[in-house]
Design an enzyme around this catalytic site. Sequence first.
Site, mmCIF file in Angstrom:
data_model
loop_
_atom_site.group_PDB
_atom_site.id
_atom_site.type_symbol
_atom_site.label_atom_id
_atom_site.label_comp_id
_atom_site.label_asym_id
_atom_site.label_seq_id
_atom_site.Cartn_x
_atom_site.Cartn_y
_atom_site.Cartn_z
ATOM 1 N N CYS A 269 -8.380 -11.457 13.953
ATOM 2 C CA CYS A 269 -9.447 -10.528 13.553
ATOM 3 C C CYS A 269 -10.612 -11.206 12.850
ATOM 4 C CB CYS A 269 -8.871 -9.424 12.666
ATOM 5 S SG CYS A 269 -7.706 -8.391 13.557
ATOM 6 N N HIS B 44 -14.765 -6.281 8.670
ATOM 7 C CA HIS B 44 -13.816 -6.074 9.767
ATOM 8 C C HIS B 44 -13.192 -4.685 9.596
ATOM 9 C CE1 HIS B 44 -10.588 -6.436 12.532
ATOM 10 N NE2 HIS B 44 -9.650 -6.512 11.605
ATOM 11 N N ASN C 26 -9.334 -0.630 15.432
ATOM 12 C CA ASN C 26 -9.440 -2.066 15.192
ATOM 13 C C ASN C 26 -9.612 -2.788 16.533
ATOM 14 O OD1 ASN C 26 -9.075 -4.761 14.568
ATOM 15 N ND2 ASN C 26 -7.251 -4.446 13.306
HETATM 16 O O1 UT7 Z 1 -6.810 -6.478 11.474
HETATM 17 C C1 UT7 Z 1 -5.965 -7.501 11.088
HETATM 18 C C2 UT7 Z 1 -5.341 -7.263 9.768
HETATM 19 N N1 UT7 Z 1 -4.557 -6.037 9.771
HETATM 20 C C3 UT7 Z 1 -4.691 -5.228 8.741
HETATM 21 O O2 UT7 Z 1 -5.472 -5.466 7.868
HETATM 22 C C4 UT7 Z 1 -3.747 -4.041 8.669
HETATM 23 C C5 UT7 Z 1 -3.135 -3.968 7.296
HETATM 24 N N2 UT7 Z 1 -2.141 -2.908 7.132
HETATM 25 C C6 UT7 Z 1 -2.470 -1.588 7.176
HETATM 26 O O3 UT7 Z 1 -3.595 -1.235 7.418
HETATM 27 C C7 UT7 Z 1 -1.380 -0.589 6.828
HETATM 28 O O4 UT7 Z 1 -0.265 -1.274 6.335
HETATM 29 C C8 UT7 Z 1 -0.966 0.330 8.001
HETATM 30 C C9 UT7 Z 1 -2.072 1.300 8.338
HETATM 31 C C10 UT7 Z 1 -0.605 -0.516 9.218
HETATM 32 C C11 UT7 Z 1 0.253 1.163 7.593
HETATM 33 O O5 UT7 Z 1 -0.043 1.922 6.434
HETATM 34 P P1 UT7 Z 1 0.917 1.887 5.163
HETATM 35 O O6 UT7 Z 1 0.347 2.781 4.171
HETATM 36 O O7 UT7 Z 1 1.119 0.448 4.790
HETATM 37 O O8 UT7 Z 1 2.221 2.540 5.753
HETATM 38 P P2 UT7 Z 1 3.690 1.918 5.886
HETATM 39 O O9 UT7 Z 1 3.721 0.889 6.954
HETATM 40 O O10 UT7 Z 1 4.179 1.543 4.511
HETATM 41 O O11 UT7 Z 1 4.477 3.205 6.356
HETATM 42 C C12 UT7 Z 1 4.652 4.365 5.522
HETATM 43 C C13 UT7 Z 1 5.481 5.378 6.284
HETATM 44 C C14 UT7 Z 1 6.769 4.805 6.872
HETATM 45 O O12 UT7 Z 1 7.744 5.808 6.805
HETATM 46 P P3 UT7 Z 1 8.880 5.768 5.684
HETATM 47 O O13 UT7 Z 1 9.581 4.468 5.874
HETATM 48 O O14 UT7 Z 1 8.138 5.831 4.388
HETATM 49 O O15 UT7 Z 1 9.707 6.965 5.992
HETATM 50 C C15 UT7 Z 1 6.411 4.572 8.308
HETATM 51 O O16 UT7 Z 1 7.513 4.596 9.155
HETATM 52 O O17 UT7 Z 1 4.732 5.891 7.393
HETATM 53 C C16 UT7 Z 1 5.494 5.727 8.588
HETATM 54 N N3 UT7 Z 1 4.588 5.476 9.699
HETATM 55 C C17 UT7 Z 1 3.992 6.462 10.396
HETATM 56 N N4 UT7 Z 1 4.082 7.790 10.319
HETATM 57 C C18 UT7 Z 1 3.355 8.527 11.187
HETATM 58 C C19 UT7 Z 1 4.167 4.285 10.174
HETATM 59 N N5 UT7 Z 1 3.302 4.479 11.185
HETATM 60 C C20 UT7 Z 1 3.197 5.826 11.356
HETATM 61 C C21 UT7 Z 1 2.456 6.625 12.230
HETATM 62 N N6 UT7 Z 1 2.561 7.961 12.111
HETATM 63 N N7 UT7 Z 1 1.645 6.111 13.178
#
Ligand code: UT7
Length: 327
Positions: free
Chosen positions: A114, A254, A284
């Site tokens: 990215c 980004h 993204n």
């Molecule tokens: O571009 C290159 C660099 N990349 C980035 O900068 C991305 C960095 N990371 C992020 O932007 C975030 O970590 C994400 C958007 C990918 C995820 O957000 P988060 O707040 O970190 O969520 P999480 O991964 O901690 O997930 C929280 C909950 C989980 O459920 P439990 O375990 O709490 O029950 C996930 O399973 O949300 C769940 N979850 C979803 N729920 C509904 C994960 N993806 C989804 C989804 N829809 N699409």
Amino acid sequence: MSKAAITGIHGYVPDYVLTNAELERMVDTNDEWITTRTGIKERHILKGEGMGSSHMGAKAVAGLLEKTNTKPEEVDLLICATTTPDYIFPCTANLISDMVGIRNVGGFDIQAACSGFLYALTVGTQFIESGKYRKVVVVGADKMSAITDYTDRTTCVLFGDGAGAVLLEPNDDGYGVLDSIIRSDGSGQQHLFQKAGGSRYPPSHETVEKRWHYVYQDGPSVFKFAVKNMADVSAEIMERNHLAGDDVAWLVPHQANKRIIDATANRMGINTNKVMMNIHKYGNTTAATIPLCLFDYESQLNKGDNLVLAAFGGGFTWGAAYVKWAY
Ligand code: UT7
């Protein structure tokens, strides 16, 4: 020494729009989660047999050449940042050059996930500053849908396809890319990567069965590094160029997550109305996010505006650039 000024910008996204509503029908997700956690509402997807990143890159470059009245034979070098090259080889830069009629000049790809566009811009700038070349095209093009697993809700809601391209030319009046910082830390590799398809794990039945040809991301780990490093590097480039928040006309970040962008703007002391944002409509697009932002906001830019470009990506890679807008 001349500086490398951006003298034109063009962008391209494919027609097909993948909405949060459609994703709700594909995986266990919902519009509310996607919107509040990422800021994304929809993304564009390149459909069609045999269409790769070069298709979108060529559209962006063709538009750029037309807009800037540049003939293909005037271009000295084309650099393409991409994580989704059409082929392992030859490079996508060559394919794009061929499609738009640029021949007999150098062309190569840069792979910095990215942060790719920022890296490519930094490299392109060196060729102008050294006096070697006068017209360098820098493209960011990614067909992320090619490596996105549409059964994995943690990644499939994030990515979209697109391309953007800029023309770099010498400038002696103080405009252009005035400074840049590129950084990496390979110890972060396992948090965001595509495991198979390269030389370590060449394609096999096993790699396909294990779904190793798709993006893997440990979201929370990447989030933590991204927030810290994108904000730190943006603050660093402001400090070493004696820029206060009020001096910056635009932050061009980004577009991976609205929360990461907000944290970076906050750290820089920049009001949200000075932050370029299009994540809601494109998601993204990896190497294309920054040029697509510049393209979308082109009509709001004024000559002399101070821009801070900032990125973070897989690798880990990250960086920032200070650009004084030239037109
Ligand atoms: O571009 C290159 C660099 N990349 C980035 O900068 C991305 C960095 N990371 C992020 O932007 C975030 O970590 C994400 C958007 C990918 C995820 O957000 P988060 O707040 O970190 O969520 P999480 O991964 O901690 O997930 C929280 C909950 C989980 O459920 P439990 O375990 O709490 O029950 C996930 O399973 O949300 C769940 N979850 C979803 N729920 C509904 C994960 N993806 C989804 C989804 N829809 N699409």
